[in-house]
Design a protein around this motif. Sequence first.
Motif, PDB file in Angstrom:
ATOM      1  N   GLY A  81      50.440 -29.577  27.342  1.00  0.00           N
ATOM      2  CA  GLY A  81      51.871 -29.631  27.115  1.00  0.00           C
ATOM      3  C   GLY A  81      52.372 -30.967  26.576  1.00  0.00           C
ATOM      4  N   MET A  82      51.491 -31.928  26.405  1.00  0.00           N
ATOM      5  CA  MET A  82      51.898 -33.258  25.934  1.00  0.00           C
ATOM      6  C   MET A  82      52.005 -33.297  24.418  1.00  0.00           C
ATOM      7  N   VAL A  83      52.872 -34.157  23.933  1.00  0.00           N
ATOM      8  CA  VAL A  83      52.979 -34.397  22.497  1.00  0.00           C
ATOM      9  C   VAL A  83      51.941 -35.463  22.142  1.00  0.00           C
ATOM     10  N   LYS A  84      51.102 -35.171  21.153  1.00  0.00           N
ATOM     11  CA  LYS A  84      49.997 -36.076  20.806  1.00  0.00           C
ATOM     12  C   LYS A  84      50.092 -36.440  19.334  1.00  0.00           C
ATOM     13  N   ASP A  85      49.769 -37.704  19.034  1.00  0.00           N
ATOM     14  CA  ASP A  85      49.752 -38.129  17.636  1.00  0.00           C
ATOM     15  C   ASP A  85      48.397 -37.763  17.002  1.00  0.00           C
ATOM     16  N   ASN A  86      48.287 -37.997  15.705  1.00  0.00           N
ATOM     17  CA  ASN A  86      47.079 -37.596  14.977  1.00  0.00           C
ATOM     18  C   ASN A  86      45.835 -38.345  15.456  1.00  0.00           C
ATOM     19  N   ASN A  87      46.010 -39.622  15.803  1.00  0.00           N
ATOM     20  CA  ASN A  87      44.876 -40.410  16.264  1.00  0.00           C
ATOM     21  C   ASN A  87      44.309 -39.827  17.564  1.00  0.00           C
ATOM     22  N   ARG A  88      45.172 -39.506  18.503  1.00  0.00           N
ATOM     23  CA  ARG A  88      44.723 -38.948  19.773  1.00  0.00           C
ATOM     24  C   ARG A  88      44.094 -37.575  19.567  1.00  0.00           C
ATOM     25  N   LEU A  89      44.649 -36.757  18.684  1.00  0.00           N
ATOM     26  CA  LEU A  89      44.059 -35.450  18.401  1.00  0.00           C
ATOM     27  C   LEU A  89      42.664 -35.589  17.782  1.00  0.00           C
ATOM     28  N   SER A  90      42.497 -36.585  16.920  1.00  0.00           N
ATOM     29  CA  SER A  90      41.181 -36.820  16.315  1.00  0.00           C
ATOM     30  C   SER A  90      40.158 -37.225  17.371  1.00  0.00           C
ATOM     31  N   ILE A  91      40.566 -38.106  18.265  1.00  0.00           N
ATOM     32  CA  ILE A  91      39.663 -38.548  19.332  1.00  0.00           C
ATOM     33  C   ILE A  91      39.309 -37.379  20.251  1.00  0.00           C
ATOM     34  N   GLU A  92      40.294 -36.569  20.604  1.00  0.00           N
ATOM     35  CA  GLU A  92      40.037 -35.424  21.470  1.00  0.00           C
ATOM     36  C   GLU A  92      39.116 -34.407  20.801  1.00  0.00           C
ATOM     37  N   ASN A  93      39.301 -34.184  19.508  1.00  0.00           N
ATOM     38  CA  ASN A  93      38.413 -33.265  18.788  1.00  0.00           C
ATOM     39  C   ASN A  93      36.991 -33.809  18.720  1.00  0.00           C
ATOM     40  N   PHE A  94      36.866 -35.122  18.546  1.00  0.00           N
ATOM     41  CA  PHE A  94      35.541 -35.748  18.519  1.00  0.00           C
ATOM     42  C   PHE A  94      34.845 -35.605  19.872  1.00  0.00           C
ATOM     43  N   VAL A  95      35.574 -35.862  20.944  1.00  0.00           N
ATOM     44  CA  VAL A  95      35.001 -35.726  22.288  1.00  0.00           C
ATOM     45  C   VAL A  95      34.646 -34.265  22.576  1.00  0.00           C
ATOM     46  N   ALA A  96      35.474 -33.346  22.119  1.00  0.00           N
ATOM     47  CA  ALA A  96      35.172 -31.918  22.319  1.00  0.00           C
ATOM     48  C   ALA A  96      33.904 -31.519  21.560  1.00  0.00           C
ATOM     49  N   THR A  97      33.741 -32.034  20.358  1.00  0.00           N
ATOM     50  CA  THR A  97      32.535 -31.747  19.583  1.00  0.00           C
ATOM     51  C   THR A  97      31.304 -32.316  20.266  1.00  0.00           C
ATOM     52  N   LEU A  98      31.415 -33.542  20.775  1.00  0.00           N
ATOM     53  CA  LEU A  98      30.285 -34.140  21.499  1.00  0.00           C
ATOM     54  C   LEU A  98      29.943 -33.352  22.758  1.00  0.00           C
ATOM     55  N   SER A  99      30.953 -32.895  23.477  1.00  0.00           N
ATOM     56  CA  SER A  99      30.675 -32.136  24.696  1.00  0.00           C
ATOM     57  C   SER A  99      30.047 -30.782  24.370  1.00  0.00           C
ATOM     58  N   ASN A 100      30.441 -30.181  23.262  1.00  0.00           N
ATOM     59  CA  ASN A 100      29.802 -28.925  22.842  1.00  0.00           C
ATOM     60  C   ASN A 100      28.344 -29.160  22.455  1.00  0.00           C
ATOM     61  N   LEU A 101      28.083 -30.265  21.784  1.00  0.00           N
ATOM     62  CA  LEU A 101      26.707 -30.575  21.404  1.00  0.00           C
ATOM     63  C   LEU A 101      25.845 -30.903  22.622  1.00  0.00           C
ATOM     64  N   MET A 102      26.436 -31.538  23.614  1.00  0.00           N
ATOM     65  CA  MET A 102      25.683 -31.876  24.820  1.00  0.00           C
ATOM     66  C   MET A 102      25.269 -30.626  25.596  1.00  0.00           C
ATOM     67  N   CYS A 103      26.005 -29.542  25.431  1.00  0.00           N
ATOM     68  CA  CYS A 103      25.617 -28.297  26.101  1.00  0.00           C
ATOM     69  C   CYS A 103      24.283 -27.782  25.577  1.00  0.00           C
ATOM     70  N   TYR A 104      23.961 -28.075  24.337  1.00  0.00           N
ATOM     71  CA  TYR A 104      22.680 -27.652  23.779  1.00  0.00           C
ATOM     72  C   TYR A 104      21.527 -28.480  24.308  1.00  0.00           C
ATOM     73  N   LEU A 105      21.822 -29.594  24.961  1.00  0.00           N
ATOM     74  CA  LEU A 105      20.782 -30.406  25.576  1.00  0.00           C
ATOM     75  C   LEU A 105      20.016 -29.595  26.616  1.00  0.00           C
ATOM     76  N   TYR A 106      20.688 -28.708  27.288  1.00  0.00           N
ATOM     77  CA  TYR A 106      20.031 -27.879  28.301  1.00  0.00           C
ATOM     78  C   TYR A 106      18.936 -27.014  27.676  1.00  0.00           C
ATOM     79  N   PHE A 107      19.231 -26.409  26.551  1.00  0.00           N
ATOM     80  CA  PHE A 107      18.276 -25.491  25.936  1.00  0.00           C
ATOM     81  C   PHE A 107      17.088 -26.221  25.334  1.00  0.00           C
ATOM     82  N   SER A 108      17.332 -27.332  24.690  1.00  0.00           N
ATOM     83  CA  SER A 108      16.222 -28.064  24.087  1.00  0.00           C
ATOM     84  C   SER A 108      15.521 -28.955  25.102  1.00  0.00           C
TER      85      SER A 108
END
Length: 118
Positions: free
Chosen positions: A57-84
Amino acid sequence: MSIFGYLTYRNIHLTRSLAEQQADRQLMKMILIETVLVIISYIQYGVNGAYTIITAGMVKDNNRLSIENFVATLSNLMCYLYFSGSCYMFMLSSSRFRAAVKRLCCCLRATNQINPNI
Protein backbone atom coordinates in the motif's frame (compact mmCIF):
# COMPACT_ATOMS: atom_id res chain seq x y z
CA MET A 1 10.74 -34.53 4.21
CA SER A 2 11.18 -35.39 7.87
CA ILE A 3 8.38 -37.99 7.84
CA PHE A 4 9.79 -39.85 4.86
CA GLY A 5 13.29 -39.50 6.28
CA TYR A 6 12.15 -41.16 9.49
CA LEU A 7 10.37 -43.95 7.60
CA THR A 8 13.46 -44.58 5.49
CA TYR A 9 15.67 -44.59 8.58
CA ARG A 10 13.37 -47.14 10.25
CA ASN A 11 13.36 -49.29 7.11
CA ILE A 12 17.17 -49.28 6.98
CA HIS A 13 17.33 -50.51 10.56
CA LEU A 14 15.01 -53.38 9.66
CA THR A 15 17.26 -54.38 6.76
CA ARG A 16 20.23 -56.14 8.31
CA SER A 17 22.76 -55.67 5.48
CA LEU A 18 22.17 -51.94 5.26
CA ALA A 19 22.41 -51.54 9.02
CA GLU A 20 25.75 -53.35 9.03
CA GLN A 21 27.07 -51.04 6.29
CA GLN A 22 26.09 -47.98 8.37
CA ALA A 23 23.81 -46.64 5.66
CA ASP A 24 21.73 -44.99 8.38
CA ARG A 25 24.52 -42.56 9.24
CA GLN A 26 24.92 -41.52 5.63
CA LEU A 27 21.17 -41.13 5.33
CA MET A 28 21.03 -38.90 8.41
CA LYS A 29 23.82 -36.69 7.05
CA MET A 30 22.05 -36.41 3.71
CA ILE A 31 18.71 -35.51 5.32
CA LEU A 32 20.26 -32.88 7.59
CA ILE A 33 22.13 -31.28 4.71
CA GLU A 34 18.98 -31.35 2.58
CA THR A 35 17.02 -29.64 5.37
CA VAL A 36 19.62 -26.88 5.72
CA LEU A 37 19.59 -26.42 1.95
CA VAL A 38 15.80 -26.05 1.95
CA ILE A 39 15.98 -23.47 4.74
CA ILE A 40 18.70 -21.47 3.00
CA SER A 41 17.07 -21.50 -0.41
CA TYR A 42 13.46 -20.84 0.57
CA ILE A 43 13.44 -18.69 3.71
CA GLN A 44 14.58 -15.56 1.87
CA TYR A 45 11.80 -16.10 -0.68
CA GLY A 46 9.24 -16.04 2.14
CA VAL A 47 10.81 -12.95 3.69
CA ASN A 48 10.72 -11.15 0.35
CA GLY A 49 7.08 -12.17 -0.16
CA ALA A 50 6.14 -10.89 3.31
CA TYR A 51 7.94 -7.60 2.64
CA THR A 52 6.08 -7.21 -0.66
CA ILE A 53 2.71 -7.79 1.03
CA ILE A 54 3.48 -5.43 3.91
CA THR A 55 4.64 -2.59 1.65
CA ALA A 56 1.97 -3.09 -1.05
CA GLY A 57 0.00 0.00 0.00
CA MET A 58 3.00 2.35 0.08
CA VAL A 59 3.85 4.86 -2.61
CA LYS A 60 7.27 3.95 -4.05
CA ASP A 61 9.58 5.84 -6.38
CA ASN A 62 11.28 4.26 -9.40
CA ASN A 63 14.56 3.68 -7.58
CA ARG A 64 12.88 1.70 -4.80
CA LEU A 65 10.83 -0.31 -7.31
CA SER A 66 14.02 -1.18 -9.21
CA ILE A 67 15.73 -2.35 -6.03
CA GLU A 68 12.69 -4.40 -5.00
CA ASN A 69 12.50 -6.03 -8.43
CA PHE A 70 16.21 -6.85 -8.26
CA VAL A 71 15.84 -8.43 -4.82
CA ALA A 72 12.78 -10.37 -6.01
CA THR A 73 14.75 -11.70 -8.98
CA LEU A 74 17.62 -12.74 -6.71
CA SER A 75 15.25 -14.49 -4.32
CA ASN A 76 13.64 -16.36 -7.23
CA LEU A 77 17.05 -17.45 -8.45
CA MET A 78 18.06 -18.58 -4.97
CA CYS A 79 15.10 -20.97 -4.95
CA TYR A 80 16.81 -22.91 -7.73
CA LEU A 81 19.76 -23.44 -5.41
CA TYR A 82 17.77 -26.23 -3.79
CA PHE A 83 17.42 -28.19 -7.02
CA SER A 84 20.99 -27.83 -8.19
CA GLY A 85 22.61 -27.86 -4.77
CA SER A 86 21.08 -31.13 -3.57
CA CYS A 87 23.13 -33.14 -6.04
CA TYR A 88 26.36 -31.49 -4.91
CA MET A 89 25.46 -31.84 -1.25
CA PHE A 90 24.74 -35.54 -1.71
CA MET A 91 28.09 -35.98 -3.42
CA LEU A 92 29.85 -34.29 -0.51
CA SER A 93 28.04 -36.16 2.23
CA SER A 94 27.66 -39.73 0.94
CA SER A 95 30.38 -42.06 -0.26
CA ARG A 96 27.72 -44.39 -1.72
CA PHE A 97 26.26 -41.58 -3.81
CA ARG A 98 29.74 -40.60 -5.04
CA ALA A 99 30.44 -44.20 -6.05
CA ALA A 100 27.12 -44.45 -7.91
CA VAL A 101 27.76 -41.17 -9.76
CA LYS A 102 31.26 -42.30 -10.61
CA ARG A 103 29.93 -45.58 -12.01
CA LEU A 104 27.31 -43.78 -14.11
CA CYS A 105 29.55 -41.00 -15.39
CA CYS A 106 32.62 -43.07 -16.11
CA CYS A 107 30.73 -46.12 -17.39
CA LEU A 108 32.60 -48.35 -14.96
CA ARG A 109 30.43 -51.40 -15.20
CA ALA A 110 31.53 -54.73 -13.85
CA THR A 111 31.56 -57.34 -16.55
CA ASN A 112 30.15 -60.71 -15.67
CA GLN A 113 32.20 -62.71 -18.13
CA ILE A 114 33.51 -66.13 -17.42
CA ASN A 115 36.94 -66.87 -18.77
CA PRO A 116 37.37 -70.59 -19.45
CA ASN A 117 40.60 -72.23 -18.34
CA ILE A 118 42.30 -73.51 -21.45
